[in-house]
Design an enzyme around this catalytic site. Structure first.
Site, PDB file in Angstrom:
ATOM      1  N   SER A  20       3.160  -2.460  10.453  1.00  0.00           N
ATOM      2  CA  SER A  20       4.608  -2.516  10.693  1.00  0.00           C
ATOM      3  C   SER A  20       5.213  -3.884  10.376  1.00  0.00           C
ATOM      4  O   SER A  20       6.120  -4.354  11.070  1.00  0.00           O
ATOM      5  CB  SER A  20       4.925  -2.082  12.128  1.00  0.00           C
ATOM      6  OG  SER A  20       4.516  -0.742  12.320  1.00  0.00           O
ATOM      7  N   HIS A  47      -9.595   0.874   4.605  1.00  0.00           N
ATOM      8  CA  HIS A  47      -8.365   1.136   5.362  1.00  0.00           C
ATOM      9  C   HIS A  47      -8.688   2.082   6.523  1.00  0.00           C
ATOM     10  O   HIS A  47      -9.497   3.006   6.375  1.00  0.00           O
ATOM     11  CB  HIS A  47      -7.307   1.751   4.442  1.00  0.00           C
ATOM     12  CG  HIS A  47      -5.948   1.751   5.073  1.00  0.00           C
ATOM     13  ND1 HIS A  47      -5.576   2.674   6.019  1.00  0.00           N
ATOM     14  CD2 HIS A  47      -4.896   0.907   4.915  1.00  0.00           C
ATOM     15  CE1 HIS A  47      -4.333   2.410   6.415  1.00  0.00           C
ATOM     16  NE2 HIS A  47      -3.899   1.346   5.759  1.00  0.00           N
ATOM     17  N   GLU A  75      -5.726  -5.191  10.227  1.00  0.00           N
ATOM     18  CA  GLU A  75      -4.706  -4.189  10.505  1.00  0.00           C
ATOM     19  C   GLU A  75      -5.032  -3.478  11.824  1.00  0.00           C
ATOM     20  O   GLU A  75      -5.860  -2.548  11.845  1.00  0.00           O
ATOM     21  CB  GLU A  75      -4.666  -3.146   9.392  1.00  0.00           C
ATOM     22  CG  GLU A  75      -4.341  -3.711   8.036  1.00  0.00           C
ATOM     23  CD  GLU A  75      -3.722  -2.655   7.128  1.00  0.00           C
ATOM     24  OE1 GLU A  75      -2.627  -2.912   6.637  1.00  0.00           O
ATOM     25  OE2 GLU A  75      -4.314  -1.578   6.960  1.00  0.00           O
ATOM     26  N   GLY A 126       2.189   1.909  10.859  1.00  0.00           N
ATOM     27  CA  GLY A 126       3.176   2.987  10.759  1.00  0.00           C
ATOM     28  C   GLY A 126       3.822   3.363  12.080  1.00  0.00           C
ATOM     29  O   GLY A 126       4.489   4.382  12.181  1.00  0.00           O
ATOM     30  N   ASN A 150       0.872  -1.174   0.000  1.00  0.00           N
ATOM     31  CA  ASN A 150       0.000   0.000   0.000  1.00  0.00           C
ATOM     32  C   ASN A 150       0.912   1.228   0.000  1.00  0.00           C
ATOM     33  O   ASN A 150       1.467   1.582   1.032  1.00  0.00           O
ATOM     34  CB  ASN A 150      -0.886  -0.031   1.259  1.00  0.00           C
ATOM     35  CG  ASN A 150      -1.748   1.207   1.389  1.00  0.00           C
ATOM     36  OD1 ASN A 150      -1.844   2.017   0.465  1.00  0.00           O
ATOM     37  ND2 ASN A 150      -2.381   1.368   2.538  1.00  0.00           N
ATOM     38  N   TRP A 151       1.063   1.807  -1.177  1.00  0.00           N
ATOM     39  CA  TRP A 151       2.009   2.930  -1.296  1.00  0.00           C
ATOM     40  C   TRP A 151       1.480   4.192  -0.636  1.00  0.00           C
ATOM     41  O   TRP A 151       2.223   5.142  -0.445  1.00  0.00           O
ATOM     42  CB  TRP A 151       2.314   3.206  -2.777  1.00  0.00           C
ATOM     43  CG  TRP A 151       3.074   2.130  -3.482  1.00  0.00           C
ATOM     44  CD1 TRP A 151       3.418   0.896  -2.976  1.00  0.00           C
ATOM     45  CD2 TRP A 151       3.607   2.175  -4.815  1.00  0.00           C
ATOM     46  NE1 TRP A 151       4.125   0.183  -3.921  1.00  0.00           N
ATOM     47  CE2 TRP A 151       4.253   0.940  -5.062  1.00  0.00           C
ATOM     48  CE3 TRP A 151       3.594   3.135  -5.824  1.00  0.00           C
ATOM     49  CZ2 TRP A 151       4.880   0.643  -6.270  1.00  0.00           C
ATOM     50  CZ3 TRP A 151       4.217   2.844  -7.029  1.00  0.00           C
ATOM     51  CH2 TRP A 151       4.862   1.609  -7.248  1.00  0.00           C
ATOM     52  N   LYS A 152       0.203   4.236  -0.334  1.00  0.00           N
ATOM     53  CA  LYS A 152      -0.437   5.426   0.244  1.00  0.00           C
ATOM     54  C   LYS A 152      -0.131   6.663  -0.625  1.00  0.00           C
ATOM     55  O   LYS A 152       0.019   6.540  -1.834  1.00  0.00           O
ATOM     56  CB  LYS A 152      -0.011   5.619   1.697  1.00  0.00           C
ATOM     57  CG  LYS A 152      -0.217   4.347   2.537  1.00  0.00           C
ATOM     58  CD  LYS A 152      -0.093   4.601   3.996  1.00  0.00           C
ATOM     59  CE  LYS A 152      -0.175   3.287   4.744  1.00  0.00           C
ATOM     60  NZ  LYS A 152      -0.214   3.456   6.184  1.00  0.00           N
ATOM     61  N   GLU A 190      -7.180   4.499   7.667  1.00  0.00           N
ATOM     62  CA  GLU A 190      -6.958   5.930   7.368  1.00  0.00           C
ATOM     63  C   GLU A 190      -8.158   6.506   6.615  1.00  0.00           C
ATOM     64  O   GLU A 190      -8.516   7.671   6.795  1.00  0.00           O
ATOM     65  CB  GLU A 190      -5.654   6.096   6.557  1.00  0.00           C
ATOM     66  CG  GLU A 190      -4.442   5.841   7.453  1.00  0.00           C
ATOM     67  CD  GLU A 190      -3.196   5.383   6.730  1.00  0.00           C
ATOM     68  OE1 GLU A 190      -3.132   5.466   5.494  1.00  0.00           O
ATOM     69  OE2 GLU A 190      -2.271   4.913   7.429  1.00  0.00           O
ATOM     70  N   GLY A 208       2.643  -1.290   4.343  1.00  0.00           N
ATOM     71  CA  GLY A 208       2.707   0.140   4.054  1.00  0.00           C
ATOM     72  C   GLY A 208       4.147   0.568   3.836  1.00  0.00           C
ATOM     73  O   GLY A 208       4.713   0.403   2.757  1.00  0.00           O
ATOM     74  N   GLY A 209       4.771   1.088   4.879  1.00  0.00           N
ATOM     75  CA  GLY A 209       6.118   1.654   4.783  1.00  0.00           C
ATOM     76  C   GLY A 209       7.115   0.753   4.064  1.00  0.00           C
ATOM     77  O   GLY A 209       7.873   1.214   3.199  1.00  0.00           O
TER      78      GLY A 209
END
Ligand code: PEP
Length: 264
Positions: free
Chosen positions: A227, A110, A182, A188, A9-11, A112, A248-249
């Protein structure tokens, strides 16, 4: 056999040039990824067309088949005067327009999107129905906040996110759903759920799905997100009900992303 999936997930990260560079770096290393693992890159909307072409340009058909393209959201309306929105139909049209890889997946639910943009279970159900009707597969995210876990409410929160949304789908539709658990407190933050915490709730998600969909729940891929990195992926992925990760990251570095995908 459930599909093993490592989805990035590049966000809202990477310029277009950086995104193309990233997918090319992933493509260079893709021969390391085991045959039974599917990689998905969920890019910003602006990158889909170019990344679709970059995937189509992977020379070896076998390597190409290991990577799929996805988006991170779609509208809850079919079309019309909704400035700034992108419909499921638009996503589904990208591959044929670019002569490239199709957009096959979309992330919905998600935390977010739920938290910052007020997306409720009712809105998400609309989005999911539209995505499925356009032939997209959905990575549907669920997970609790830290206070909810501390209060021992994580099972209730996740059950509600599943029942309010996925229980409204047919068994046929459910075949195109991937669930991602998640925990919000792990996204994150560098803090990861322990393998025991993750397995416990993944098993719970599967048994909740079985209440409505029976044996089909055994076929649903359930990913862990929060994470996840090369150093902890192996112990998470070794758990019976964890079929992969939503990353993600660590999906923003080809080396880390591939490192996770080789952690089964
Ligand atoms: C995510 O937001 O989907 C996610 C899992 O992020 P991270 O891996 O950075 O915790």
């Amino acid at each position: 056999m459930r599909q093993k999936i490592v989805a990035g997930n590049w966000k809202m990260n990477t310029t277009l040039a950086e995104g193309i560079e990233l997918v090319n770096q992933i493509a260079e290393r893709i021969d390391q990824v085991p045959q039974d693992v599917k990689l998905i890159v969920n890019t910003p909307f602006t990158h889909l067309f170019a990344v679709s072409q970059a995937i189509a340009a992977i020379k070896c058909p076998f390597c190409r088949s290991k990577i799929a393209l996805g988006a991170q959201n779609c509208a809850d309306k079919e079309k019309g005067a909704y400035t700034g929105e992108v419909s499921a139909k638009m996503l589904a049209s990208v591959g044929s327009a670019s002569n490239g890889a199709p957009v096959e997946y979309v992330i919905l639910g998600h935390s977010e999107r739920r938290g910052y943009y007020g997306e409720t279970n009712a809105i998400l159900l609309e989005k999911i129905k539209l995505a499925l009707s356009e032939g997209l597969k959905v990575i549907y995210c669920v997970g609790e906040a830290l206070e909810e876990r501390k209060a021992g409410r994580h099972f209730d929160v996740v059950a509600e996110e599943i029942k309010d949304v996925l229980f409204n789908l047919t068994g046929e539709q459910m075949k195109n759903i991937v669930v991602a658990y998640e925990p919000i407190w792990a996204i994150g933050t560098g803090e990861t759920a322990t393998k025991e915490q993750a397995q416990e709730i993944h098993a719970f998600i599967r048994s909740t799905l079985a209440e409505k969909f029976g044996d089909m729940a055994e076929e649903t891929s359930i990913l862990y997100g929060g994470s996840c990195k090369p150093s902890n992926a192996k112990e998470l992925f070794s758990q019976k009900d964890i079929d992969g990760g939503l990353i993600g990251g660590a999906s923003l570095k080809a080396e880390d992303f591939i490192g996770i995908a080789t952690s089964y």
